[in-house]
Design an enzyme around this catalytic site. Sequence first.
Site, PDB file in Angstrom:
ATOM      1  N   GLU A 126      -1.751  42.557  53.966  1.00 56.64           N
ATOM      2  CA  GLU A 126      -1.231  43.625  53.058  1.00 56.64           C
ATOM      3  C   GLU A 126      -1.076  45.219  53.667  1.00 56.64           C
ATOM      4  O   GLU A 126      -0.238  45.826  53.401  1.00 56.64           O
ATOM      5  CB  GLU A 126      -2.278  43.897  51.920  1.00 56.64           C
ATOM      6  CG  GLU A 126      -2.282  42.935  50.980  1.00 56.64           C
ATOM      7  CD  GLU A 126      -3.325  42.522  50.125  1.00 56.64           C
ATOM      8  OE1 GLU A 126      -3.129  42.539  48.734  1.00 56.64           O
ATOM      9  OE2 GLU A 126      -4.332  42.512  50.535  1.00 56.64           O
ATOM     10  N   GLU A 147      -6.234  34.606  49.075  1.00 55.86           N
ATOM     11  CA  GLU A 147      -6.860  34.943  48.164  1.00 55.86           C
ATOM     12  C   GLU A 147      -7.032  33.836  47.054  1.00 55.86           C
ATOM     13  O   GLU A 147      -8.407  33.715  46.522  1.00 55.86           O
ATOM     14  CB  GLU A 147      -6.691  36.186  47.435  1.00 55.86           C
ATOM     15  CG  GLU A 147      -6.993  37.302  48.482  1.00 55.86           C
ATOM     16  CD  GLU A 147      -5.584  37.731  49.641  1.00 55.86           C
ATOM     17  OE1 GLU A 147      -5.844  38.671  50.209  1.00 55.86           O
ATOM     18  OE2 GLU A 147      -4.983  36.735  49.483  1.00 55.86           O
TER      19      GLU A 147
END
Length: 683
Positions: A126, A147
């Site tokens: 990210e 995730e």
Amino acid sequence: MSEEVVTKAIVRDVELPYGAGTMALITLDNGFDHTKPNTFGPLGLASLDEALDGIAARPDLAAVGVIGKPFIFAVGADLKGAATVSSRSEALEIGRLGHRVFRRLGSLGVPAFAFVNGAAMGGGLEIALHCTYRTIAANVPAVSLPECFLGLVPGWGGTQLLPRLIGPAKAIKLIIENPLAQNRMLKGADAFSLGVADAMFDSADFLEESLRWASRVLSGDVAVDRPSFDGDDWDKIVGDARFLVDMKLHGAAPAPYRALDLILLSRTASADEGFAAEDEALADLLMGDELRAGLYAFDLVQRRAKKPAGAPARELARKVTKVGVVGAGLMASQMALLFARRLQVPVVLTDLDQARLDKGVGYVHGEVDKLAAKGRISADEANRLKALVGGSLTKDAFADADFVIEAVFEDMAVKKKVFAEVEEHVSAECVLATNTSSLSVSEMGSNLKHPERLVGFHFFNPVAVMPLLEIVRGSATSDETLATAFAVGKSLRKSSVLVKDAPAFVVNRLLTRFMGEVFAAVDEGTPLQVAERALDSMGLPMTPFALLQLVGPAVGHHVSETLHAAFPERFGVSENMAKLVASGKPGVYRPDFTLDEEAVALFSGGAAPSTAEQVRERVLAALAEEIRIMLDEGVVAAAQDIDLCMILGAGWPFHLGGITPYLDRLGVSSPRFLAPGVASVPA
């Protein structure tokens, strides 16, 4: 929050080539080598924030760059800290803090370049997505957003930035499909081909080439074109993905569904709206059972699997320079290929006739050719591997072998005969291993001249894919033999668990008890379709009868008979299973996985049908009982080893955690298998 290993943002000026100006290059480094990757907790985010403060105050800069320490870019949030979040407000602040710091990379007034020089996972990826441009090294081993695998969503921009960068379909692959496929990782080249990175360079001069490329981008010599995905049918793409998630999980884990909602939102939301929605999703999921379960399971496979409980000292292991495989069927051939690839030593197969032997060796050579055709290995390596694997009709080919494993029919008399023949030809130090899935290793070695050399070495199918090895110590197995088995298992890149010589060991014992209860319900009159779907709410990787199809009715029936002989009060032998085996059908499904009505028609039942809920309760109670007995018998060192076996050998879902904390949470186990809190905070 737990004590944080701080990843610092170290800034230095770099004069770019071709007179492109000065770049402030940020190196992310926690001060350890690559075995302790860069992660981000509050202090690490504060360090990056402070570095960006200094950069933002400088009008002389042409660009900013971000790179990681050698072999590691960054792997995201500090999971130990995430496991100790105590309130939703604290969880919400974690999301907001990450967003606030990371998004600054895109608002410095100059372009930001991410130079992905190593593993980039979760929040690490990210960071790169918040930059204006990205380069990646060709040898990067892992790029992922894991995730959903752990019960979370990418919460620092991933669900909003990635779909707009590479499109919703590819983003779903990275955010949802790969995590649900046992956390599949992308290589650097894969990430580049998906469009995650704008350029790819060799690792040897990666930074130099990346800086040259950045300079050309700044000067306008290189233009980076970004496709638009506004014309894609986002509703259909997300809807199709939701259907597949339903098929796999049946609503059992919330994270993939929240991720799909966020991906769809990214089409129309502003950055503020999208990031706020990520914050809310992250806060909800950080407080959920699925995260604690996922972190417990993750900790098992990352830590406990690497230090097997009860394994002898590695110094006792004998060197293995040649491997023998008795049998040349599919399982034996898969093992031969794995031994040759990982150990890089000669491997010889034996079988009863030339045709079977040629088929087995031919399978290995064919698989090697496939690897070469896919670019996984070079032509030279392919030739070398094929030269390592050969066959013989006589067992004297094992005379100079250090490790011989059998993969013949699951029958005690056959296996005893095989080992008696092998022992006539091998040295006294040669380790003998059995791939038995349920038979006694001690009994198998009872007539050997050197029973101390025999060890159980149980692979799971497919051999190359399934990570678990159950290593079984017989009553006479020596420490040297056991140490050699563990050393070989490590060389094969398997996770080995020490198991007592007990019927069906761990995975097959529990799966047989599980299947036995389902079949018993059908025998009593429960419709097959009701029993088949009774456990859907758990989100298991396979339904009971799909699992039977994979294992094969004959194998499943044989194991149930073995366990019935050992524990008749708990393991039955199903008449309907016997009928299915006698019919010769591969299961209750056709190849297209529609129900085979002829197979279903073979089943008959009594007059005491159960509801789906009753079947589920029955199965879970039986599993809890069997695990308690196994722990009392000392089949493994601790409940965590049963959890590890089921995760790695049976595909027990990460979103449930291990099987023992799952049963603890439901209140099925009494007393609890694990101490309170053990399944909540990684060790």
